[in-house]
Write a protein that holds these residues in place. Structure first.
Motif, PDB file in Angstrom:
ATOM      1  N   VAL A 131       2.550  16.387   2.404  1.00 31.88           N
ATOM      2  CA  VAL A 131       1.405  15.467   2.367  1.00 31.88           C
ATOM      3  C   VAL A 131       0.182  16.223   1.853  1.00 31.88           C
ATOM      4  O   VAL A 131      -0.100  17.322   2.319  1.00 31.88           O
ATOM      5  CB  VAL A 131       1.116  14.896   3.777  1.00 31.88           C
ATOM      6  CG1 VAL A 131      -0.011  13.869   3.721  1.00 31.88           C
ATOM      7  CG2 VAL A 131       2.368  14.269   4.383  1.00 31.88           C
ATOM      8  N   LEU A 146       5.824   4.673   0.206  1.00 38.16           N
ATOM      9  CA  LEU A 146       6.667   5.693   0.856  1.00 38.16           C
ATOM     10  C   LEU A 146       8.030   5.117   1.234  1.00 38.16           C
ATOM     11  O   LEU A 146       9.069   5.738   1.021  1.00 38.16           O
ATOM     12  CB  LEU A 146       5.975   6.204   2.133  1.00 38.16           C
ATOM     13  CG  LEU A 146       4.830   7.199   1.953  1.00 38.16           C
ATOM     14  CD1 LEU A 146       4.081   7.410   3.275  1.00 38.16           C
ATOM     15  CD2 LEU A 146       5.345   8.543   1.425  1.00 38.16           C
ATOM     16  N   GLY A 159       0.802  -1.210   0.000  1.00 39.92           N
ATOM     17  CA  GLY A 159       0.000   0.000   0.000  1.00 39.92           C
ATOM     18  C   GLY A 159       0.837   1.264   0.000  1.00 39.92           C
ATOM     19  O   GLY A 159       2.012   1.274  -0.387  1.00 39.92           O
ATOM     20  N   GLY A 160       0.213   2.340   0.475  1.00 38.27           N
ATOM     21  CA  GLY A 160       0.867   3.639   0.470  1.00 38.27           C
ATOM     22  C   GLY A 160       2.105   3.657   1.349  1.00 38.27           C
ATOM     23  O   GLY A 160       3.109   4.299   1.019  1.00 38.27           O
TER      24      GLY A 160
HETATM   25  C1  PLP Z   1      -1.456  10.506   4.378  1.00 38.50           C
HETATM   26  C2  PLP Z   1      -1.265   9.012   4.309  1.00 38.50           C
HETATM   27  N1  PLP Z   1      -0.037   8.509   4.117  1.00 38.50           N
HETATM   28  C3  PLP Z   1       0.201   7.191   4.052  1.00 38.50           C
HETATM   29  C4  PLP Z   1      -0.834   6.275   4.182  1.00 38.50           C
HETATM   30  C5  PLP Z   1      -0.525   4.822   4.138  1.00 38.50           C
HETATM   31  O1  PLP Z   1      -1.255   4.130   3.158  1.00 38.50           O
HETATM   32  P1  PLP Z   1      -1.577   2.571   3.335  1.00 38.50           P
HETATM   33  O2  PLP Z   1      -2.612   2.435   4.403  1.00 38.50           O
HETATM   34  O3  PLP Z   1      -2.095   2.169   1.986  1.00 38.50           O
HETATM   35  O4  PLP Z   1      -0.307   1.902   3.673  1.00 38.50           O
HETATM   36  C6  PLP Z   1      -2.131   6.739   4.381  1.00 38.50           C
HETATM   37  C7  PLP Z   1      -3.239   5.775   4.556  1.00 38.50           C
HETATM   38  O5  PLP Z   1      -4.234   5.989   5.160  1.00 38.50           O
HETATM   39  C8  PLP Z   1      -2.358   8.138   4.467  1.00 38.50           C
HETATM   40  O6  PLP Z   1      -3.576   8.630   4.683  1.00 38.50           O
END
Ligand code: PLP
Length: 395
Positions: free
Chosen positions: A128, A62, A57-58
């Protein structure tokens, strides 16, 4: 996540019937799978040269981006105090130390405090784009370039939106997106990293696949392969994301129309205004963000708001004072793997407290948002805006 249906079911069915669920196919057959296609299509959509889809995921995106730009022990990375804590913890995952900076009235990284927080060991910044609203990328990138810092955009909450006509994620050295269930488009969990830099792409790609050495693309890599994590996506995720991507612009158009209707309907009420935006046109329209002159009125309003999805944001998981494991420096499973204990990190700025970012806390107390729904009917919009306006006028 707003819309999902028969098209996704058909795409998943096709993958299952093919029997090819693993993303790495047989190169002899010239296999180009769903994830491969999604990566190419996503890179094109965002306006970057390379994209990776990773199951982690995110957060995984990162981490791979930070690895890609070379962050490690001895490095500080500046992050805003209002975000999901993964923005900060991804820095720790690669061995660096996050330094908190204030947000400004747009509720994104304050360029002035960002510049003030730059120290001799600062190597990068992560602006962000919270709740689909862009950070001040021009100011942040120009400060970063002046100080020779890398920029990783956290666009996890801003999928497909833009800043000054160019999609977010494509402005920095790398950009990270999340496709988890709470995001604009989703496959349940998932994420993507985009970059124009071949070296960042190669390192991130190797970092994301523990089997890199054994993949067909290994022969194309200039970067010597190292062993890292397993963040690969599978073909079901890739197939769902390809359909979701086609829905994206329609969802954004409807969210933006809805937000504009709310904005018009709620204008001109004394003591409350729409929070300034770094680019109202590029804003995804996920929320309408409002700011009261006085924090007491904001909390009174949130308690009486007549529609669901009306949220005060001074509490909860996106406020740095609630990132307890980080504030208490409980990182990783073993003390010797905790970056706060690394020799190279001694002397870096790691004294977090509730007072670290007081301006952010003040702004959060005055701010709230109304969550938009792209599928509200005309009648629902009409009755919702009338009810919210009347409640706002009473507090
Ligand atoms: C601002 C931000 N960064 C990073 C993430 C991380 O993403 P993930 O939950 O897909 O790992 C999120 C997820 O909610 C987020 O809102």
């Amino acid at each position: 996540m707003y819309r999902i249906g028969k098209e996704e079911i058909a795409a998943v069915t096709k993958v299952i019937e093919s029997g090819q669920l693993f993303r790495v196919g047989n190169p002899a057959e010239g296999h180009l799978g769903e994830c491969d296609h999604f990566e190419q299509e996503w890179a094109r959509k965002i306006g970057s040269e390379y994209a990776l889809l990773m199951c982690g995921g995110g957060t995984a995106a990162l981490v791979c981006a930070l690895a890609g730009i070379g962050i490690g022990p001895g490095d500080e990375v500046i992050v805003p105090a209002y975000t999901w804590l993964a923005t900060a913890t991804s820095v720790l995952t690669v061995g660096g130390i996050p330094v908190l900076a204030e947000v400004d009235e747009t509720m994104a990284l304050d360029p002035i405090d960002f510049e003030r927080k730059i120290g001799p060991n600062t190597k990068a910044v992560i602006p962000v784009h919270m709740v689909g609203r862009p950070a001040n990328l021009e100011a942040i990138i120009s400060i970063a370039r002046k100080h020779h810092l890398k920029v990783v955009e956290d666009s996890c909450q801003m999928v497909g939106g833009s800043y000054k006509g160019k999609r977010t994620g494509s402005w920095g050295d790398a950009g990270a997106f999340s496709f988890n269930w709470f995001k604009i488009i989703s496959c349940g969990e998932g994420g993507a990293l985009v970059t124009n830099d071949r070296n960042i792409y190669e390192i991130a790609s190797i970092y994301s696949d523990s089997g890199s050495a054994f993949r067909p693309k290994a022969v194309e890599l200039q970067v010597p392969i190292f062993v890292a994590q397993q963040y690969r996506a599978d073909e079901i995720m890739g197939a769902v994301m390809r359909v979701q991507m086609h829905r994206l612009d329609g969802i954004l158009a409807d969210l933006r129309t809805t937000r504009r209707r709310y904005e018009e309907a709620l204008s001109g009420i004394p003591g409350v205004h729409v929070a300034p935006s770094n680019d109202p046109e590029g804003d995804c329209g996920v929320v309408l963000m409002l700011q009261f002159d006085e924090p007491e009125r904001a909390s009174a309003f949130v308690g009486t708001c007549p529609i669901s999805g009306c949220l005060g944001i001074d509490h909860g998981k996106h406020v740095y004072t609630n990132w307890t494991p980080l504030l208490e420096k409980r990182i990783m499973h073993h003390p010797d793997m905790n970056p706060f204990h690394f020799q190279q990190n001694q002397g870096l700025r790691m004294n977090y407290s509730d007072e670290s970012c007081p301006k952010t806390l003040q702004l959060l107390r005055r701010t709230f948002f109304i969550t938009m729904n792209p599928d509200w009917t005309g009648d629902e919009l009409e009755s919702g805006t009338i009810a919210v306006r009347s409640a706002l006028e009473k507090v």
